[in-house]
Write an enzyme that holds these catalytic residues in place. Structure first.
Site, short mmCIF file in Angstrom:
data_model
loop_
_atom_site.label_atom_id
_atom_site.label_comp_id
_atom_site.label_asym_id
_atom_site.label_seq_id
_atom_site.Cartn_x
_atom_site.Cartn_y
_atom_site.Cartn_z
N ARG A 149 0.83 -1.21 0.00
CA ARG A 149 0.00 0.00 0.00
C ARG A 149 0.86 1.26 0.00
O ARG A 149 0.41 2.32 0.46
CB ARG A 149 -0.92 0.02 1.21
CG ARG A 149 -0.20 -0.13 2.53
CD ARG A 149 -1.11 0.29 3.61
NE ARG A 149 -0.62 -0.08 4.91
CZ ARG A 149 -1.20 0.32 6.02
NH1 ARG A 149 -2.26 1.06 5.96
NH2 ARG A 149 -0.72 -0.07 7.18
N ARG A 199 5.96 9.72 3.22
CA ARG A 199 6.99 9.40 4.21
C ARG A 199 8.38 9.66 3.64
O ARG A 199 8.62 9.44 2.46
CB ARG A 199 6.85 7.93 4.59
CG ARG A 199 7.87 7.45 5.59
CD ARG A 199 7.43 6.15 6.21
NE ARG A 199 7.58 5.04 5.28
CZ ARG A 199 7.08 3.83 5.51
NH1 ARG A 199 6.36 3.59 6.60
NH2 ARG A 199 7.26 2.86 4.65
N ASP A 218 10.38 -7.27 8.37
CA ASP A 218 10.06 -6.40 7.23
C ASP A 218 9.86 -4.95 7.69
O ASP A 218 9.65 -4.08 6.86
CB ASP A 218 8.82 -6.90 6.49
CG ASP A 218 7.64 -7.13 7.41
OD1 ASP A 218 7.80 -7.90 8.38
OD2 ASP A 218 6.57 -6.54 7.19
N ASP A 235 7.94 2.19 9.75
CA ASP A 235 6.70 1.39 9.77
C ASP A 235 6.13 1.17 11.16
O ASP A 235 5.91 0.03 11.58
CB ASP A 235 6.97 0.02 9.12
CG ASP A 235 6.47 -0.01 7.69
OD1 ASP A 235 6.00 1.03 7.21
OD2 ASP A 235 6.55 -1.07 7.06
P1 AMP Z 1 2.67 -3.68 8.28
O1 AMP Z 1 2.19 -4.55 9.40
O2 AMP Z 1 1.91 -2.37 8.15
O3 AMP Z 1 4.14 -3.48 8.29
O4 AMP Z 1 2.30 -4.46 6.94
C1 AMP Z 1 2.74 -5.76 6.65
C2 AMP Z 1 2.56 -6.06 5.18
O5 AMP Z 1 1.18 -5.96 4.81
C3 AMP Z 1 3.30 -5.13 4.24
O6 AMP Z 1 3.76 -5.87 3.16
C4 AMP Z 1 2.24 -4.13 3.84
O7 AMP Z 1 2.52 -3.53 2.59
C5 AMP Z 1 1.00 -5.00 3.78
N1 AMP Z 1 -0.22 -4.24 4.06
C6 AMP Z 1 -0.59 -3.70 5.22
N2 AMP Z 1 -1.78 -3.07 5.10
C7 AMP Z 1 -2.16 -3.21 3.82
C8 AMP Z 1 -3.29 -2.79 3.05
N3 AMP Z 1 -4.28 -2.09 3.58
N4 AMP Z 1 -3.32 -3.13 1.75
C9 AMP Z 1 -2.34 -3.84 1.19
N5 AMP Z 1 -1.25 -4.27 1.84
C10 AMP Z 1 -1.16 -3.97 3.14
MG MG Z 2 5.53 -2.87 7.23
#
Ligand code: AMP
Ligand code: MG
Length: 480
Positions: free
Chosen positions: A85, A168, A243, A253
């Site tokens: 995203r 960001r 990640d 993040d």
């Molecule tokens: P995060 O926990 O925010 O670091 O996200 C973990 C993974 O999920 C990353 O690869 C993000 O890009 C993906 N992700 C989180 N929220 C979304 C969303 N609303 N749509 C698509 N991918 C998402």
């Molecule tokens: Mg992330």
């Protein structure tokens, strides 16, 4: 802007070119003009900040792209992830000639979105926006943001919420998980990718006898410094998946983060973290685990004849983590306490103060400020176990006796913030912003710009204390 595209020079298997998908009815949220100036934005760029921060305007000099990476989430191998995203929309030079990534979060779905919608909601954007700003002002290495926009388009979460985008900035979006993806899916890219990481982020390592080992050591040291600074300001990241950590050791993040209020080292600030893996007190050991896991991905860089030795040398790099963390943490804690770092009892005394905060449930930030202001009676009055405090104070005053207390006191002023971003402060700003009133975001932005300076005209009583212990906490969880 002065463009310096470099990520697109990598093998195209590592990213997917893609344009942002703007939300309907985008409108201004908040703009960090000082940061735009640092990033050498022209007057025209600044005039167009809403278009840029809502994905309506992109640049001929850089084709937006989503990066692919992988990761361990909550300790489990999660396979391929990636920018689901967010898009890297530019790499530009700041005033110090450092390359900075502009990453538009909430810019629509990508091939790496998995089940997600590619969007971000206003609530999580404001949280990341204010925390990045706060961390930078607290001198904690971190991403920041030039601005965010909201929109008339709703985004479905547990309820329908306003969609938003945030631009960001970070010195690096290459995550530990990039190496995990390469190792798992395209191992032939590892050598060149590592070489680029060294050239871009640790050029001084190119001169080392073994640049890869020097690079690994620097990544480990920078991460240890970052974690020490988190601990010192009471920051709990909340989702320390591999990640979400980058290779420069700048905070990235963070959504379900929290700044420590009443001192509870085992506080679970992320409500998706059912087992408390990412509590404040676990952050150093989790960083160590993540780095250990990361180092395994460098093993294929060994030549066939030196594989065993190289493995050992990589393992030795990790030996730098603990001393670097401890040195930085101890030094910072002594500064916060007004104690001499070289004194053999200073660390012990710092720990005794933390134990009091923990057992008496005192506010982390305010307790240091009271110590700094010599309000010892006020601290004692808040303690049930007054003798515990008295014995701490005796030790404290003994250590400070015959020391240069003027210098120690002056150091405290630069080490103890008056203002942190308490969850209830962010929450109030969010609730107003959801009604299109960004004045509270603006107020907090100003307050958190100078966390060490008293701002009587800006502060409110609620900024200075945790919520009463019987008021339920604000619930924050992953990926909103
Ligand atoms: P995060 O926990 O925010 O670091 O996200 C973990 C993974 O999920 C990353 O690869 C993000 O890009 C993906 N992700 C989180 N929220 C979304 C969303 N609303 N749509 C698509 N991918 C998402
Ligand atoms: Mg992330």
């Amino acid at each position: 802007m002065k463009f310096t595209p470099r990520y697109p020079s990598l093998n195209p298997k590592l990213y997917h070119e893609q344009m942002p998908a703007p939300l309907k009815g985008a409108k201004a949220g908040h703009f960090n003009e000082a940061l735009a100036d640092e990033l050498q934005w022209s007057e025209q760029d600044k005039a167009e900040w809403v278009e840029i921060c809502s994905g309506q305007k992109t640049f001929a000099e850089f084709h937006p792209l989503a990066m692919v990476y992988a990761g361990h989430q909550f300790g489990q191998w999660a396979g391929q992830l990636g920018d689901g995203r967010g898009l890297l929309i530019a790499q530009i030079l700041n005033k110090n000639n450092q390359t900075i990534d502009l990453h538009l979060k909430g810019a629509g779905s990508t091939p790496y979105s998995r089940m997600g919608d590619g969007r971000a909601v206003l609530r999580s954007v404001i949280r990341e926006y204010l925390a990045g700003h706060a961390l930078n002002a607290l001198d904690v290495p971190s991403s920041n943001s030039v601005g965010f926009t909201t929109s008339e388009q709703g985004v479905q979460r547990e309820k329908l919420e306003p969609g938003a985008m945030m631009l960001r900035t970070s010195d690096c979006h290459i995550r530990l998980g990039h190496f995990e993806w390469i190792n798992q899916y395209q191992p032939e890219l590892l050598k060149e990718f590592t070489q680029k990481c060294i050239e871009w982020h640790y050029p001084e390592c190119l001169k080392a006898e073994n640049p890869v080992l020097a690079f690994a050591t620097r990544v480990i040291q920078n991460t240890a410094v970052m974690i020490a600074r988190w601990q010192l300001v009471g920051f709990a990241h909340g989702v320390m998946n591999t990640d979400n950590l980058n290779i420069t050791g700048s905070t990235l993040d963070f959504g379900p983060y929290g700044f420590m209020e009443r001192f509870r080292p085992n506080w679970i600030n992320n409500h998706s973290d059912y087992n408390g893996r990412y509590t404040y007190q676990n952050q150093p050991s989790i960083a160590h685990w993540n780095l250990w896991n990361w180092l395994n991905n460098l093993i294929p860089l060994a030549t066939p004849e030196n594989k065993e030795q190289f493995k050992q040398e990589l393992a030795d790099c990790l030996e730098h983590f603990e001393p670097t963390f401890l040195e930085n943490y101890t030094h910072g804690l002594c500064q916060k306490m007004g104690l001499p770092a070289f004194h053999k009892d200073s660390f012990d005394c710092g720990m005794a103060f933390l134990r009091i905060m923990q057992s008496e449930q005192l506010d982390y930030t305010n307790s240091f400020i009271r110590l700094q202001n010599k309000k010892y009676e006020a601290i004692k009055d808040d303690c049930l176990d007054r003798r515990q405090f008295e014995s701490f104070l005796t030790q404290y005053e003994n250590i400070r006796e015959n020391q240069d207390t003027d210098t120690l006191d002056a150091e405290m002023l630069n080490a103890n913030p008056l203002y942190i971003l308490r969850n209830h402060m962010a929450q109030k700003a969010i609730e107003q912003a959801e009604r299109d009133d960004f004045s509270e975001v603006e107020r907090l932005f100003t307050l958190l710009s100078q966390p060490f300076t008293k701002q009587p005209d800006v502060e409110r009583a609620e900024d200075l204390a945790p919520l009463a212990s019987d008021i339920p906490e604000v619930m924050v969880s992953c990926s909103s």
